[in-house]
Design a protein around this motif. Structure first.
Motif, PDB file in Angstrom:
ATOM      1  N   UNK A 131       9.301  -4.204  -9.278  1.00  0.00           N
ATOM      2  CA  UNK A 131       9.449  -5.613  -8.923  1.00  0.00           C
ATOM      3  C   UNK A 131       8.107  -6.234  -8.573  1.00  0.00           C
ATOM      4  N   UNK A 132       7.293  -5.496  -7.852  1.00  0.00           N
ATOM      5  CA  UNK A 132       5.973  -6.016  -7.477  1.00  0.00           C
ATOM      6  C   UNK A 132       5.116  -6.241  -8.717  1.00  0.00           C
ATOM      7  N   UNK A 133       5.202  -5.309  -9.679  1.00  0.00           N
ATOM      8  CA  UNK A 133       4.415  -5.460 -10.910  1.00  0.00           C
ATOM      9  C   UNK A 133       4.888  -6.710 -11.649  1.00  0.00           C
ATOM     10  N   UNK A 134       6.221  -6.846 -11.766  1.00  0.00           N
ATOM     11  CA  UNK A 134       6.771  -7.994 -12.495  1.00  0.00           C
ATOM     12  C   UNK A 134       6.393  -9.308 -11.829  1.00  0.00           C
ATOM     13  N   UNK A 135       6.274  -9.287 -10.511  1.00  0.00           N
ATOM     14  CA  UNK A 135       5.934 -10.520  -9.781  1.00  0.00           C
ATOM     15  C   UNK A 135       4.418 -10.724  -9.709  1.00  0.00           C
ATOM     16  N   UNK A 136       3.655  -9.813 -10.313  1.00  0.00           N
ATOM     17  CA  UNK A 136       2.193  -9.932 -10.301  1.00  0.00           C
ATOM     18  C   UNK A 136       1.591  -9.642  -8.931  1.00  0.00           C
ATOM     19  N   UNK A 164      12.712   7.229  -6.771  1.00  0.00           N
ATOM     20  CA  UNK A 164      13.322   6.121  -7.510  1.00  0.00           C
ATOM     21  C   UNK A 164      13.411   4.863  -6.642  1.00  0.00           C
ATOM     22  N   UNK A 165      13.633   5.059  -5.335  1.00  0.00           N
ATOM     23  CA  UNK A 165      13.632   3.884  -4.445  1.00  0.00           C
ATOM     24  C   UNK A 165      12.261   3.203  -4.544  1.00  0.00           C
ATOM     25  N   UNK A 166      11.203   4.018  -4.520  1.00  0.00           N
ATOM     26  CA  UNK A 166       9.839   3.480  -4.553  1.00  0.00           C
ATOM     27  C   UNK A 166       9.543   2.825  -5.906  1.00  0.00           C
ATOM     28  N   UNK A 167       9.893   3.510  -6.997  1.00  0.00           N
ATOM     29  CA  UNK A 167       9.563   2.928  -8.310  1.00  0.00           C
ATOM     30  C   UNK A 167      10.385   1.662  -8.578  1.00  0.00           C
ATOM     31  N   UNK A 189       0.848  -1.217   0.000  1.00  0.00           N
ATOM     32  CA  UNK A 189       0.000   0.000   0.000  1.00  0.00           C
ATOM     33  C   UNK A 189       0.875   1.256   0.000  1.00  0.00           C
ATOM     34  N   UNK A 190       2.017   1.163   0.682  1.00  0.00           N
ATOM     35  CA  UNK A 190       2.928   2.315   0.721  1.00  0.00           C
ATOM     36  C   UNK A 190       3.434   2.613  -0.690  1.00  0.00           C
ATOM     37  N   UNK A 191       3.848   1.545  -1.389  1.00  0.00           N
ATOM     38  CA  UNK A 191       4.394   1.734  -2.734  1.00  0.00           C
ATOM     39  C   UNK A 191       3.350   2.332  -3.672  1.00  0.00           C
ATOM     40  N   UNK A 192       2.102   1.852  -3.566  1.00  0.00           N
ATOM     41  CA  UNK A 192       1.088   2.336  -4.495  1.00  0.00           C
ATOM     42  C   UNK A 192       0.483   3.655  -4.081  1.00  0.00           C
ATOM     43  N   UNK A 193       0.802   4.136  -2.878  1.00  0.00           N
ATOM     44  CA  UNK A 193       0.289   5.449  -2.461  1.00  0.00           C
ATOM     45  C   UNK A 193       1.072   6.577  -3.134  1.00  0.00           C
ATOM     46  N   UNK A 194       2.238   6.267  -3.688  1.00  0.00           N
ATOM     47  CA  UNK A 194       3.082   7.310  -4.300  1.00  0.00           C
ATOM     48  C   UNK A 194       2.498   7.749  -5.641  1.00  0.00           C
ATOM     49  N   UNK A 195       2.360   9.075  -5.808  1.00  0.00           N
ATOM     50  CA  UNK A 195       1.811   9.613  -7.064  1.00  0.00           C
ATOM     51  C   UNK A 195       2.915   9.901  -8.077  1.00  0.00           C
ATOM     52  N   UNK A 196       4.148   9.607  -7.718  1.00  0.00           N
ATOM     53  CA  UNK A 196       5.355   9.901  -8.525  1.00  0.00           C
ATOM     54  C   UNK A 196       5.445  11.387  -8.908  1.00  0.00           C
TER      55      UNK A 196
END
Ligand code: HEM
Ligand code: SF4
Ligand code: SF4
Length: 456
Positions: A399-404, A391-394, A368-375
């Motif tokens: 990796x999360x996207x690649x791992x589904x 960049x740390x977040x993206x 949830x932390x990673x997806x809360x970022x609006x970049x």
């Protein structure tokens, strides 16, 4: 008489010898602390420093030039520290005061060594002495003013500011170093009896000497010796504590300014070659960050500017860029420390002899932390030492996207894109309804080719 003073005046020889041994000890503790962190940074993906020296001089200069430029402007010039009102000015005062005092002490030691070789080499006298003493006296006041402001601010504890017990030690010892320094100077003036410009060039010391004017020379010498030791021990404590307290930003901050890329927050493309070589996309363990990114975790002094600027944090989302950086730093310390072999970091499975280390994804950083970022990049723009939480977040998010491992609105949006061709999941024929009556171009199917093209 030429204005001057003896460097270790009134200090017995045995004390001077002990002083140098303790200096070496403090430097040893300092160097060990730096080495401990350096070992952690080295565990990241190489940034090619080793190969740099295989190049020719011109190529090396071209590669390092932007770093030197940033060091001058953003390190010495403190350009990224500005913008936070009184806190910025207090830091600039503290910084300039410290740099002048540090430079002055170094010059004093050089003079002492030179005079040891031949008295003709002594340069700490005459006009040089007058200017030197005056500058150190005045800039010492700036240093003290910065300390007093930061101590006062800590009593108010701004929510975004990091808070550790050692912060009080750092500021308290700085204040004590400044005050004992002036007291030692005042007492030296009492027993040395300089006159004219030789006394006036130390205005603060001269003022303080007035407080002790009734003291006999012998008593002034005794108190001087005691305070000289108190001052020296405080300085040894300061040197030794740098790598173990928030003061570490003195070292890691400028290093990160030097090595950070010029284009912070830029999403770098991932090539198929890289994916095949690494057998992963993004970062799944802390050592998958590069060496500069690991260094940047130590450069963060928890000033809280990124947190204050972050729209996700401001709207109550489970994201603070400062906390992401600090959590990753904690994991780096735990998982890449001595005895930890490559590959165990970031995994909950530890070798039998090793205490278990929290996983990077899930335990340390939540999805949830990673997806809360609006970049939005706001955190990147405000960081005084070029830490790049975005960049740390993206890198983690990729990796999360690649791992589904997607959840929440991001997963729903992608599913809808796949099934309906739009983020809202509307039927194909209705998906452009929102644009009705608006003067916006609309893509439609080409009558001949199997493509979409703009009709408006
Ligand atoms: C590249 C050089 C440096 C940069 C970019 C830098 C930046 C910063 C920033 C942004 C803060 C937080 C202040 C705020 O709340 O806005 C800070 C805190 C601090 N800095 Fe530096 N700094 C540098 C070097 C130094 C040096 C040389 C000293 C002197 C010893 C120093 C001493 C401190 C201290 C004591 C604090 C803590 C203040 C507190 O406890 O609230 N810094 N630094
Ligand atoms: S880029 Fe992400 S972490 Fe940084 S300020 Fe914007 S929302 Fe916050
Ligand atoms: S990442 Fe930068 S802005 Fe954020 S708390 Fe650390 S030093 Fe301050």
């Amino acid at each position: 008489m030429t204005p001057t003073r003896e460097t270790f005046g009134n200090i017995p020889h045995v004390s001077v010898v002990l002083f140098y041994w303790l200096t070496l000890l403090a430097i040893g503790i300092f160097a060990y602390g730096i080495w401990r962190r350096f070992r952690l940074w080295r565990r990241g993906i190489s940034i090619g420093l080793g190969q740099l020296f295989a190049r020719n001089f011109r190529q090396i200069v071209a590669r390092l030039n932007p770093g030197f430029h940033r060091l001058l402007k953003e390190g010495l010039g403190q350009s990224r520290v500005r913008g936070r009102g009184l806190a910025s000015w207090a830091h600039i005062g503290l910084f300039i005061g410290f740099m002048i005092l540090f430079l002055g002490t170094t010059l004093l030691e050089i003079d002492h060594l030179a005079a040891g070789i031949s008295s003709a080499l002594k340069f700490h006298k005459g006009a040089y002495y007058v200017i030197y003493e005056f500058l150190l006296d005045v800039f010492g006041v700036l240093f003290l003013a910065g300390c007093v402001y930061f101590l006062w601010r800590r009593t108010r504890r701004p929510a975004s500011l990091g808070n550790r017990p050692t912060d009080w030690y750092v500021l308290g010892s700085f204040l004590a170093i400044g005050i004992t320094g002036y007291l030692v100077e005042g007492l030296r003036i009492v027993w040395q009896h300089p006159v004219g410009i030789a006394a006036a060039c130390s205005p603060v010391g001269l003022l303080i000497s007035g407080w002790f004017s009734g003291l006999p020379d012998a008593a002034a010498r005794s108190v001087h010796r005691v305070l000289w030791w108190v001052h020296s021990v405080l300085v040894f404590g300061f040197i030794a504590s740098i790598p173990y307290t928030r003061l570490f930003h003195l070292i890691a901050g400028p290093l990160n300014l030097f090595f950070a890329p010029g284009d912070l927050g830029k999403l770098a493309a991932v090539s198929m070659e890289e994916v095949e070589k690494d057998e992963r996309i993004g970062v799944s363990a802390v050592e998958h960050f590069d060496q500069q990114q690991l260094l940047s975790l130590d450069a963060c002094m928890e000033c809280g500017r990124c947190e204050e600027a972050c729209p996700a944090f401001a709207t109550g989302k489970p994201l603070s860029p400062k906390k992401v950086v600090q959590d990753l730093k904690g994991l780096m310390t735990l998982s890449l420390g001595p005895g930890r072999s490559r590959g165990t970091a970031g995994s909950t499975a530890a070798a039998p002899s090793e205490p278990s280390v929290p996983a990077l994804h899930g335990d340390t950083i939540q999805l949830e932390t990673l997806w809360a970022c609006t970049t939005c990049s706001a955190c990147v723009r405000v960081c005084p030492v070029r830490v790049d939480p975005l960049t740390l977040i993206t890198d983690l998010r990729r990796n999360r996207v690649a791992e589904g491992a997607l959840s929440g609105t991001a997963a729903t949006s992608l599913r809808r894109m796949q099934s309906s061709g739009n983020l809202w999941g509307w039927p194909l024929v209705e998906r452009a309804n929102w644009a009705e009556g608006l003067d916006v171009p609309i893509a439609t199917e080409h009558p001949k080719f199997d493509v979409l093209y703009w009709v408006g």
